[in-house]
Design an enzyme around this catalytic site. Structure first.
Site, PDB file in Angstrom:
ATOM      1  N   HIS A   1       0.828  -1.217   0.000  1.00 54.98           N
ATOM      2  CA  HIS A   1       0.000   0.000   0.000  1.00 54.98           C
ATOM      3  C   HIS A   1       0.862   1.266   0.000  1.00 54.98           C
ATOM      4  O   HIS A   1       0.795   2.094   0.914  1.00 54.98           O
ATOM      5  CB  HIS A   1      -0.889  -0.003   1.254  1.00 54.98           C
ATOM      6  CG  HIS A   1      -2.349   0.144   0.944  1.00 54.98           C
ATOM      7  ND1 HIS A   1      -3.079  -0.830   0.315  1.00 54.98           N
ATOM      8  CD2 HIS A   1      -3.215   1.158   1.190  1.00 54.98           C
ATOM      9  CE1 HIS A   1      -4.328  -0.437   0.201  1.00 54.98           C
ATOM     10  NE2 HIS A   1      -4.442   0.764   0.707  1.00 54.98           N
TER      11      HIS A   1
ATOM     12  N   ILE B   1      -4.081  -0.001  -8.964  1.00 57.85           N
ATOM     13  CA  ILE B   1      -2.743  -0.291  -9.489  1.00 57.85           C
ATOM     14  C   ILE B   1      -2.422  -1.772  -9.315  1.00 57.85           C
ATOM     15  O   ILE B   1      -1.819  -2.397 -10.199  1.00 57.85           O
ATOM     16  CB  ILE B   1      -1.682   0.590  -8.798  1.00 57.85           C
ATOM     17  CG1 ILE B   1      -1.954   2.065  -9.097  1.00 57.85           C
ATOM     18  CG2 ILE B   1      -0.284   0.204  -9.255  1.00 57.85           C
ATOM     19  CD1 ILE B   1      -1.038   3.024  -8.356  1.00 57.85           C
ATOM     20  N   HIS B   2      -2.831  -2.339  -8.215  1.00 56.47           N
ATOM     21  CA  HIS B   2      -2.646  -3.779  -7.971  1.00 56.47           C
ATOM     22  C   HIS B   2      -3.268  -4.607  -9.097  1.00 56.47           C
ATOM     23  O   HIS B   2      -2.634  -5.513  -9.644  1.00 56.47           O
ATOM     24  CB  HIS B   2      -3.267  -4.105  -6.603  1.00 56.47           C
ATOM     25  CG  HIS B   2      -3.971  -5.405  -6.484  1.00 56.47           C
ATOM     26  ND1 HIS B   2      -3.322  -6.623  -6.426  1.00 56.47           N
ATOM     27  CD2 HIS B   2      -5.298  -5.691  -6.360  1.00 56.47           C
ATOM     28  CE1 HIS B   2      -4.214  -7.597  -6.282  1.00 56.47           C
ATOM     29  NE2 HIS B   2      -5.415  -7.063  -6.255  1.00 56.47           N
TER      30      HIS B   2
END
Length: 508
Positions: free
Chosen positions: A327, A336-337
């Protein structure tokens, strides 16, 4: 879980944690030794508990239980890092010197120096065969790992010392065959005309974007949607797993007021307010001072897996889930993950050119499974973190937690991503392409009946699909009062013929 009653003694990691007064992330395997009886094995969800007969008892020395742990419990770098902080160095040196050529002794020696950065007062081994740090038959590893001459160990780990995930070859993941998944994709691509695939690609980008935001219950404006789609279009061409690219990506996909120019500098957490000054904490992120090292390790791990020809799906799981657990930004981490999954699968050749995987759509459709893949790490982690919240909701983490983020076992997350990608290939993409193919067929059939503008054809098909293949009287009066009864009946039949299979599949 745990049979720690009279007659059963903990062994391996369980012995070391108990005797050193330590706690740690739950391990998938726990060992006990019984004073009587035969070997017994019990399964609790995804964890295994083995009770071994008395002849397995390794004794009372720390080194012997470390060997037992590697032999029977498997490699857990987080637990080893915490244990090495508390085991007397003299005990380790004595044990390693007592078995100078033993493969487990050499592994313990290697892991100690790899994890702690400290060198034990032991001379280098000058002869003998090399042993892999991880058994490639039990773990996913990099190919052609570098050789540590000092320990006669091949370092085939997935990452460097400051971020090194572990992924086990479970029964489910042993079925993972990247070539087979790629072949399924190629079969899909060759089954449809290029023009339809080009149209589908635009739709899939849009669907993936909306689904990724939708998982977080966010409705992006047109500008943010277009920027996310533009990034997805670059996912097969550029490697985004670099600090500058990640920061640029974050600034594109979040509200401009919350874009970052660097990794976050405040303690972050994911929580849910239930009352004034009362909050349920779901996940606590690493301390901001730990982030530079962790993120540097994540990026180095990405490069290492890329060069080491690790399975694209395993690579994507380790980096994408690793990113969201670290994070590093105040906002946009989840998106984004999920973006990194696309980026890595594309760069590693799993996604054929001209196609993309709407993985987020499958995650959104199976949100309970997606949440479970996140909670498998976040929930037990909460038990290991001492924190306090002030009246403004600012969190302070009071103990050292870095090793739990450095050395994550991401087997559960890899299994989850394997399921999501498989469903994406076998269900989501096929459904979308079939739907578009049905549209083309239906559109042509309607045009053969009456030459209407494309806008009205689209509307007619949409309204019929919403009403089990028929146009309601109200919609006919509002939009299609110019149709004769014969034209209407023929057009409705065209929709039923074109979309019958899709409608039956949805109803089932």
């Amino acid at each position: 879980m745990g049979i720690n009653i009279l007659g059963y003694r903990p062994a391996g990691y369980a012995y070391l944690l108990e005797n050193l007064g330590l706690t740690g992330m739950p391990h998938w395997h726990t060992s006990f030794v019984s004073s009587a009886g035969t070997h017994k094995s019990k399964v609790y969800d995804s964890a295994i508990e083995d009770i071994y007969p008395i002849r397995y008892w390794p004794g009372e020395k720390y080194g012997a239980h470390l060997e037992f742990a590697l032999k029977y419990d498997g490699v857990n770098l987080g637990l080893l890092a915490r244990i090495f902080e508390h085991v007397p160095r003299e005990a380790l040196v004595e044990y390693i010197k007592s078995k100078p050529t033993g493969k487990y002794a050499r592994r313990i020696w290697f892991f100690y120096e790899f994890l702690t950065g400290n060198r034990l007062p032991i001379g280098d081994i000058t002869s003998g065969n090399y042993v892999e740090a991880l058994d490639a038959g039990q773990y996913f590893t990099v190919r052609n790992g570098e050789r540590s001459q000092r320990h006669r160990i091949v370092n085939n780990l997935l990452g460097p010392g400051f971020f090194c995930p572990i992924i086990r070859r479970t029964e489910k993941l042993s079925r993972l065959n990247s070539a087979d998944l790629i072949k399924k994709c190629e079969d899909i691509v060759t089954a449809y005309p290029p023009e339809l695939l080009r149209r589908a690609l635009s739709y899939l980008y849009n669907k993936e974007t909306k689904s990724s935001f939708g998982i977080e219950h966010i409705k992006p404006n047109a500008s943010r949607t277009e920027k996310f789609i533009a990034a997805l279009e670059l996912a097969e061409k550029e490697d985004f797993c670099e600090k500058k690219h990640l920061i640029d990506l974050q600034s594109q996909i979040v509200d401009p007021r919350f874009k970052d120019s660097n990794y976050r500098v405040s303690q972050n957490y994911v929580g849910q307010a239930v009352a004034y000054q009362k909050e349920i904490i779901h996940f606590i992120c690493p301390k901001p001072e730990d982030l530079p090292s962790l993120m540097s390790g994540l990026i180095e791990s990405h490069k290492r897996m890329k060069a080491g020809k690790v399975s694209p799906l395993i690579h994507a799981a380790a980096i994408a889930y690793g990113f969201v657990f670290l994070h590093p930004f105040e906002d946009g981490n989840g998106r984004i993950h999920r973006f990194l999954i696309h980026n890595i699968l594309s760069l590693q050749g799993m996604v054929p050119r001209g196609l993309m995987f709407p993985v987020s759509a499958v995650m959104l459709r199976n949100q309970a499974d997606y949440d479970a893949s996140l909670e498998a790490f976040s929930r037990p982690l909460l038990q290991l973190i001492d924190y306090r919240l002030d009246e403004m909701g600012q969190m302070t983490v009071e103990n050292d937690t870095s090793c739990w983020y450095q050395y994550m076992d991401m087997t559960v997350q890899a299994e989850a991503l394997y399921e999501f990608v498989t469903k994406t290939i076998e269900e989501e993409i096929v459904e979308e392409l079939s739907f578009l193919a049905s549209y083309d067929k239906t559109r042509k059939a309607i045009q053969d009946i009456i030459d209407m503008p494309d806008r009205l054809i689209d509307l007619f098909i949409q309204l019929c699909l919403q009403n089990n293949g028929r146009l309601s009287e109200r919609k006919r009066s509002a939009h299609f009062d110019f149709l004769t009864d014969e034209e209407l009946a023929a057009m409705e039949q065209a929709v039923k013929d074109g979309y019958g299979r899709e409608q039956r599949r949805k109803n089932n």
